[in-house]
Write a protein that holds these residues in place. Structure first.
Motif, short mmCIF file in Angstrom:
data_model
loop_
_atom_site.label_atom_id
_atom_site.label_comp_id
_atom_site.label_asym_id
_atom_site.label_seq_id
_atom_site.Cartn_x
_atom_site.Cartn_y
_atom_site.Cartn_z
N PRO A 201 32.99 -1.54 1.93
CA PRO A 201 33.27 -0.29 1.21
C PRO A 201 32.57 0.90 1.83
CG PRO A 201 32.80 -2.06 -0.33
CD PRO A 201 32.49 -2.60 1.03
N VAL A 202 33.33 1.97 2.06
CA VAL A 202 32.75 3.17 2.65
C VAL A 202 32.02 3.98 1.58
CG1 VAL A 202 34.44 3.31 4.51
CG2 VAL A 202 34.96 4.36 2.31
N GLN A 203 30.99 4.68 2.01
CA GLN A 203 30.15 5.41 1.07
C GLN A 203 30.41 6.92 1.08
OE1 GLN A 203 28.27 3.67 -1.02
NE2 GLN A 203 29.05 1.82 0.01
N SER A 204 31.09 7.42 2.09
CA SER A 204 31.29 8.86 2.17
C SER A 204 32.63 9.17 2.85
CB SER A 204 30.16 9.51 2.97
OG SER A 204 30.22 9.11 4.33
N GLU A 205 33.04 10.42 2.75
CA GLU A 205 34.27 10.84 3.40
C GLU A 205 34.15 10.74 4.90
OE1 GLU A 205 36.58 15.05 3.75
OE2 GLU A 205 36.43 14.21 1.73
N LEU A 208 34.72 7.20 5.88
CA LEU A 208 36.12 6.86 5.76
C LEU A 208 36.92 7.42 6.93
CD1 LEU A 208 38.46 5.61 4.21
CD2 LEU A 208 38.56 7.68 2.79
N ARG A 209 36.62 8.64 7.32
CA ARG A 209 37.30 9.25 8.47
C ARG A 209 37.02 8.43 9.75
NH1 ARG A 209 39.20 14.34 9.93
NH2 ARG A 209 38.55 15.20 7.92
N ALA A 210 35.75 8.05 9.92
CA ALA A 210 35.37 7.27 11.10
C ALA A 210 36.09 5.92 11.11
CB ALA A 210 33.86 7.07 11.13
N LEU A 211 36.24 5.32 9.93
CA LEU A 211 36.91 4.03 9.84
C LEU A 211 38.38 4.15 10.25
CD1 LEU A 211 37.23 1.09 8.98
CD2 LEU A 211 37.50 1.88 6.61
N ILE A 212 39.06 5.16 9.74
CA ILE A 212 40.48 5.36 10.08
C ILE A 212 40.62 5.59 11.58
CG2 ILE A 212 42.51 6.83 9.75
CD1 ILE A 212 41.38 7.46 6.93
N LEU A 232 43.24 10.45 5.29
CA LEU A 232 41.92 10.58 4.66
C LEU A 232 42.07 10.99 3.20
CD1 LEU A 232 38.82 10.59 5.03
CD2 LEU A 232 39.01 13.00 5.69
N ALA A 233 42.92 11.97 2.95
CA ALA A 233 43.15 12.45 1.58
C ALA A 233 43.75 11.34 0.72
CB ALA A 233 44.06 13.67 1.59
N LEU A 234 44.68 10.59 1.29
CA LEU A 234 45.34 9.52 0.54
C LEU A 234 44.35 8.43 0.14
CD1 LEU A 234 47.90 8.08 -0.51
CD2 LEU A 234 48.16 7.11 1.78
N PHE A 235 43.55 7.94 1.08
CA PHE A 235 42.61 6.87 0.76
C PHE A 235 41.51 7.35 -0.18
CE2 PHE A 235 44.34 4.92 4.69
CZ PHE A 235 44.70 3.69 4.14
N ASN A 236 41.16 8.62 -0.12
CA ASN A 236 40.20 9.15 -1.08
C ASN A 236 40.77 9.11 -2.50
OD1 ASN A 236 37.65 9.87 -0.04
ND2 ASN A 236 38.52 11.59 1.07
N LYS A 237 42.06 9.41 -2.63
CA LYS A 237 42.70 9.36 -3.95
C LYS A 237 42.73 7.92 -4.47
CE LYS A 237 45.70 13.31 -3.01
NZ LYS A 237 47.09 13.74 -2.69
N MET A 238 42.98 6.98 -3.60
CA MET A 238 43.00 5.57 -4.01
C MET A 238 41.64 5.15 -4.56
SD MET A 238 45.15 3.63 -1.04
CE MET A 238 46.88 4.00 -0.75
N LYS A 239 40.58 5.64 -3.93
CA LYS A 239 39.23 5.28 -4.36
C LYS A 239 38.95 5.74 -5.79
CE LYS A 239 35.99 6.50 -1.61
NZ LYS A 239 35.23 7.33 -0.64
#
Length: 295
Positions: A201-205, A208-212, A232-239
């Motif tokens: 699980p990612v802890q920050s935006e 998450l960006r680095a993961l993508i 990035l915006a989409l996966f943030n919404k899922m979270k």
């Protein structure tokens, strides 16, 4: 053509893994029929479709407007793709609990049967037989809007707006990315990112960006800045969505069962079975470990 259809299924089915389904049995009971009609059908076309769907002309129906199509898809699809008229229509037969979804289409040339099934699962619609049709070839966007509207009206349950929007957004983003890099590649990218998030699980935006970016690089995909920002915006919404992993696990079983015809087909067996079954097995194996993900 069949491979493209299967890959479209893969691109959409993963959306269901991150959104909690709703139970749709407030007032509707098994055997109930709900009809949705596009607002811009002529009277002759309405009568023809009602006859085709084998329902009486005086059946109570839910009207779907073009404005509603733009409301739910306008952020993600061009106005030209949505069009200026609501035409596609549906017959929804409420099924028994745990029956699952089945979808058949006629004259629909953009949204596939599998796309409907998975988008509806994402939105929380379960256990129904759905027939989508039109008097001539259309995209089918009005039908998806109509089915969700009909369930909300008949079952008197409000599906959260965020749940509707994320389901539509992931469907469109995967399809559009697939137009540039290939449907298989877009599907695999989305799946790999979710697998990595599930395991770590990612802890920050920024994480998450680095993961993508890492997943894309590992696949040899160079995302544009616009594509990266969109994902990035989409996966943030899922979270931020409330996730019921017990319900999601049941949904996974339904999706797997609904693939029976594809897996039996000789043309698709060698291509599809190994790739997709590994994804299903993976998620079923880790589902217990990620129940608390994003809490």
């Amino acid at each position: 053509m069949k491979k493209a259809k299967i890959l479209a299924l893969l691109s959409i089915m993963t959306a269901a893994l991150f959104i909690a389904p709703l139970t749709m049995y407030a007032d509707a009971v098994p055997g109930d029929i709900i009809v949705t009609l596009g607002e811009n059908l002529t009277e002759e076309q309405k009568n023809e479709l009602l006859k085709e769907m084998d329902v009486p002309a005086d059946v109570e129906s839910v009207v779907v407007t073009n404005e509603e199509e733009h409301q739910y898809l306008g952020k993600y699809i061009s106005k030209a793709q949505i069009g200026s008229k609501a035409i596609s229509s549906t017959k929804i037969t409420i099924g028994d609990k745990d029956q699952g979804l089945s979808v058949k289409t006629n004259n629909i040339n953009w949204v596939t049967e599998e796309m409907y099934m998975n988008a509806l699962t994402t939105a929380g619609v379960t256990d129904a037989e759905i027939y989508v049709t039109a008097p001539f070839k259309v995209s089918g966007t009005a039908a998806l809007t109509g089915i969700i509207k009909a369930y909300e009206s008949t079952a008197q349950i409000e599906i959260p707006e965020a749940q509707k929007q994320v389901a539509n957004e992931e469907m469109v983003k995967t399809a559009e990315l697939g137009e540039r890099i290939g449907t298989k590649e877009a599907t695999e990218l989305m799946t790999r990112v979710k697998e990595e998030i599930a395991k770590n699980p990612v802890q920050s935006e920024e994480d998450l960006r680095a993961l993508i970016e890492k997943v894309a690089k590992d696949m040899g995909i160079e995302l544009t800045q616009e594509e990266l920002n969109g994902l990035l915006a989409l996966f943030n919404k899922m979270k931020d969505l409330n996730i019921d992993w017990n319900q999601v696990q049941n949904g996974l079983k339904d999706i797997s069962n609904n693939l029976g015809d594809f897996l039996k087909d000789e043309e698709t067996q060698s291509f599809f079975q190994t790739f997709f079954q590994k994804i299903i097995d993976f998620f079923m194996a880790i589902i217990d470990a990620i129940r608390s993900l994003f809490k």
